[in-house]
Design a protein around this motif. Sequence first.
Motif, mmCIF file in Angstrom:
data_model
loop_
_atom_site.group_PDB
_atom_site.id
_atom_site.type_symbol
_atom_site.label_atom_id
_atom_site.label_comp_id
_atom_site.label_asym_id
_atom_site.label_seq_id
_atom_site.Cartn_x
_atom_site.Cartn_y
_atom_site.Cartn_z
ATOM 1 N N SER A 15 0.822 -1.220 0.000
ATOM 2 C CA SER A 15 0.000 0.000 0.000
ATOM 3 C C SER A 15 0.853 1.266 0.000
ATOM 4 O O SER A 15 0.402 2.319 -0.443
ATOM 5 C CB SER A 15 -0.960 0.008 1.195
ATOM 6 O OG SER A 15 -0.286 0.345 2.387
ATOM 7 N N LEU A 16 2.094 1.167 0.492
ATOM 8 C CA LEU A 16 3.010 2.303 0.499
ATOM 9 C C LEU A 16 3.803 2.405 -0.802
ATOM 10 O O LEU A 16 4.724 3.207 -0.908
ATOM 11 C CB LEU A 16 3.967 2.209 1.687
ATOM 12 C CG LEU A 16 3.323 2.354 3.063
ATOM 13 C CD1 LEU A 16 4.324 2.064 4.173
ATOM 14 C CD2 LEU A 16 2.716 3.740 3.228
ATOM 15 N N GLY A 17 3.454 1.557 -1.770
ATOM 16 C CA GLY A 17 4.070 1.648 -3.089
ATOM 17 C C GLY A 17 5.167 0.652 -3.372
ATOM 18 O O GLY A 17 5.817 0.731 -4.409
ATOM 19 N N PHE A 18 5.393 -0.287 -2.475
ATOM 20 C CA PHE A 18 6.428 -1.292 -2.732
ATOM 21 C C PHE A 18 6.031 -2.073 -3.974
ATOM 22 O O PHE A 18 4.912 -2.567 -4.071
ATOM 23 C CB PHE A 18 6.588 -2.218 -1.511
ATOM 24 C CG PHE A 18 7.958 -2.777 -1.376
ATOM 25 C CD1 PHE A 18 8.946 -2.055 -0.734
ATOM 26 C CD2 PHE A 18 8.269 -4.009 -1.905
ATOM 27 C CE1 PHE A 18 10.230 -2.563 -0.612
ATOM 28 C CE2 PHE A 18 9.539 -4.526 -1.787
ATOM 29 C CZ PHE A 18 10.528 -3.800 -1.142
ATOM 30 N N PRO A 19 6.930 -2.227 -4.944
ATOM 31 C CA PRO A 19 6.531 -2.726 -6.258
ATOM 32 C C PRO A 19 6.459 -4.242 -6.429
ATOM 33 O O PRO A 19 5.910 -4.707 -7.417
ATOM 34 C CB PRO A 19 7.614 -2.155 -7.177
ATOM 35 C CG PRO A 19 8.828 -2.102 -6.303
ATOM 36 C CD PRO A 19 8.305 -1.742 -4.937
ATOM 37 N N ASP A 20 7.003 -5.008 -5.513
ATOM 38 C CA ASP A 20 7.081 -6.450 -5.727
ATOM 39 C C ASP A 20 6.595 -7.185 -4.480
ATOM 40 O O ASP A 20 7.183 -7.058 -3.417
ATOM 41 C CB ASP A 20 8.537 -6.837 -6.042
ATOM 42 C CG ASP A 20 8.690 -8.304 -6.366
ATOM 43 O OD1 ASP A 20 8.635 -9.124 -5.422
ATOM 44 O OD2 ASP A 20 8.864 -8.626 -7.549
ATOM 45 N N HIS A 21 5.537 -7.969 -4.638
ATOM 46 C CA HIS A 21 4.926 -8.663 -3.493
ATOM 47 C C HIS A 21 5.889 -9.635 -2.827
ATOM 48 O O HIS A 21 5.980 -9.676 -1.592
ATOM 49 C CB HIS A 21 3.651 -9.389 -3.925
ATOM 50 C CG HIS A 21 2.936 -10.019 -2.787
ATOM 51 N ND1 HIS A 21 3.267 -11.265 -2.297
ATOM 52 C CD2 HIS A 21 1.932 -9.551 -2.017
ATOM 53 C CE1 HIS A 21 2.485 -11.547 -1.275
ATOM 54 N NE2 HIS A 21 1.666 -10.530 -1.089
ATOM 55 N N ASP A 22 6.612 -10.424 -3.606
ATOM 56 C CA ASP A 22 7.506 -11.424 -3.016
ATOM 57 C C ASP A 22 8.636 -10.778 -2.209
ATOM 58 O O ASP A 22 8.984 -11.241 -1.121
ATOM 59 C CB ASP A 22 8.088 -12.335 -4.099
ATOM 60 C CG ASP A 22 7.041 -13.243 -4.723
ATOM 61 O OD1 ASP A 22 5.977 -13.458 -4.103
ATOM 62 O OD2 ASP A 22 7.280 -13.732 -5.847
#
Length: 123
Positions: A15-22
């Motif tokens: 939600s804070l913009g981190f681009p990669d879930h893993d």
Amino acid sequence: MFGGDLTARTDLMISLGFPDHDIAAAIAAHQNASMGRAILAVYRSAAQPAMAEAGRKLNSAAAQPGLALLPTDDSFNEADDTRRAADRAGARIEELEGLGHWWMVQDPHRSADALNRFWGTLD
């Protein structure tokens, strides 16, 4: 910020913009109360008068080579502030066009290239 289970912490990073879930999940797995205290200590150390004193010392920073990374889509930092501080410190500015606060994860190769270009100019 570091409370909740792994899923909650991962979801917050996304939600804070981190681009990669893993990668967010791998980082969230190590987030804990100790990390929270350490981050708060860093943020609190940036309170006044410490920031004013750091600002007064920027001019003397020009004695050393410096690099200011400027991800153009970083919603957490003001580009003009970064440019002014880099100028006062005599630091080179490396714009990371289209990258945000998590630039090092969004495009690790371009990020590493920017750092290596700077390091390659040092003795």
